[in-house]
Design a protein around this motif. Structure first.
Motif, mmCIF file in Angstrom:
data_model
loop_
_atom_site.group_PDB
_atom_site.id
_atom_site.type_symbol
_atom_site.label_atom_id
_atom_site.label_comp_id
_atom_site.label_asym_id
_atom_site.label_seq_id
_atom_site.Cartn_x
_atom_site.Cartn_y
_atom_site.Cartn_z
ATOM 1 N N CYS A 1 0.847 -1.187 0.000
ATOM 2 C CA CYS A 1 0.000 0.000 0.000
ATOM 3 C C CYS A 1 0.886 1.241 0.000
ATOM 4 N N ASP A 2 0.604 2.177 -0.880
ATOM 5 C CA ASP A 2 1.371 3.422 -0.947
ATOM 6 C C ASP A 2 1.177 4.279 0.297
ATOM 7 N N ARG A 3 0.111 4.060 1.036
ATOM 8 C CA ARG A 3 -0.207 4.897 2.192
ATOM 9 C C ARG A 3 0.363 4.318 3.485
ATOM 10 N N CYS A 4 0.132 3.030 3.745
ATOM 11 C CA CYS A 4 0.547 2.456 5.039
ATOM 12 C C CYS A 4 1.665 1.421 4.918
ATOM 13 N N LEU A 5 2.032 1.052 3.709
ATOM 14 C CA LEU A 5 3.121 0.107 3.417
ATOM 15 C C LEU A 5 2.829 -1.337 3.820
ATOM 16 N N ASP A 6 1.585 -1.642 4.169
ATOM 17 C CA ASP A 6 1.197 -3.018 4.449
ATOM 18 C C ASP A 6 0.918 -3.753 3.132
ATOM 19 N N PRO A 7 0.928 -5.085 3.176
ATOM 20 C CA PRO A 7 0.614 -5.850 1.962
ATOM 21 C C PRO A 7 -0.785 -5.520 1.447
ATOM 22 N N LEU A 8 -0.915 -5.577 0.124
ATOM 23 C CA LEU A 8 -2.162 -5.231 -0.539
ATOM 24 C C LEU A 8 -2.322 -6.115 -1.764
ATOM 25 N N GLU A 9 -3.516 -6.649 -1.949
ATOM 26 C CA GLU A 9 -3.813 -7.407 -3.162
ATOM 27 C C GLU A 9 -4.699 -6.558 -4.060
ATOM 28 N N LEU A 10 -4.309 -6.470 -5.324
ATOM 29 C CA LEU A 10 -5.085 -5.715 -6.310
ATOM 30 C C LEU A 10 -5.622 -6.670 -7.366
ATOM 31 N N ASP A 11 -6.878 -6.509 -7.696
ATOM 32 C CA ASP A 11 -7.487 -7.328 -8.735
ATOM 33 C C ASP A 11 -6.957 -6.908 -10.098
ATOM 34 N N VAL A 12 -6.753 -7.898 -10.935
ATOM 35 C CA VAL A 12 -6.343 -7.654 -12.316
ATOM 36 C C VAL A 12 -7.432 -8.227 -13.206
ATOM 37 N N TYR A 13 -8.024 -7.357 -13.991
ATOM 38 C CA TYR A 13 -8.971 -7.812 -14.995
ATOM 39 C C TYR A 13 -8.860 -6.839 -16.159
ATOM 40 N N THR A 14 -8.324 -7.318 -17.245
ATOM 41 C CA THR A 14 -8.162 -6.455 -18.404
ATOM 42 C C THR A 14 -8.134 -7.303 -19.667
ATOM 43 N N GLU A 15 -8.267 -6.631 -20.792
ATOM 44 C CA GLU A 15 -8.213 -7.279 -22.106
ATOM 45 C C GLU A 15 -7.353 -6.433 -23.017
#
Length: 179
Positions: free
Chosen positions: A69-83
């Protein structure tokens, strides 16, 4: 990770439709030296339509990447969905004509999708990678708010003017002009 896994020998493809399916896991991101990602699992489906010397590709991505996380530096999972749609043709040398048209050397005939897939994933993510409001590490946010509140605010400097109403900081220049 075997880097040839994401290379497609277009010269050997018969005309018609073809499908490829990959799972990009932690080893894929680590092999690329992707410092932004600590983990990931992205399913990639590649649909190729080959007619004549033209290869129309449709790449579909679905999964997640792990980052901080850019704010708290804890781990973060981001969804990826693209074409992405990509047209590939043979030519004399490797050239990217546009974001949708790629020319590859006919003598080679191999399309390496390793970096293309990575770039597509990166471009699908938000610029600021942060937890939802209220989900950040509370200790880190308390420490941040304390530091942010203690930052000195710039003070307005009072401008002193001479008898002509000119800012005294410019008096030396005024004197040069008169000489």
């Amino acid at each position: 990770m075997h880097t040839d896994l994401y290379k497609v020998n277009l010269r050997s493809l018969s005309e018609g439709d073809h499908e490829l399916h990959w799972v990009l896991g932690d080893d894929y991101f680590q092999h690329l030296g992707a410092e932004d990602f600590t983990s990931g699992e992205v399913y990639v489906d590649v649909y190729i339509h080959h007619i004549g010397g033209v290869f129309s590709l449709e790449l579909e991505y679905d999964g997640y990447v792990g980052t901080t996380c850019d704010r708290c530096l804890d781990p973060l999972e981001l969804d990826v969905y693209t074409e992405r749609e990509l047209v590939v043709k043979f030519g004399d040398e490797h050239r990217e004509e546009s974001e949708k048209l790629l020319i590859i050397p006919e003598q080679d005939g191999v399309l390496d999708l390793t970096w293309t897939m990575y770039e597509d994933i990166v471009l699908s993510l938000p610029m600021q990678r942060m937890h939802e409001e209220g989900e950040c590490n509370e200790d880190m946010m308390r420490a941040y708010s304390k530091v942010a509140a203690d930052e000195p605010q710039p003070q307005q400097q009072e401008i002193v003017r001479d008898e002509d109403g000119i800012d005294e900081r410019w008096a030396a220049l005024k004197q040069l002009k008169q000489e």
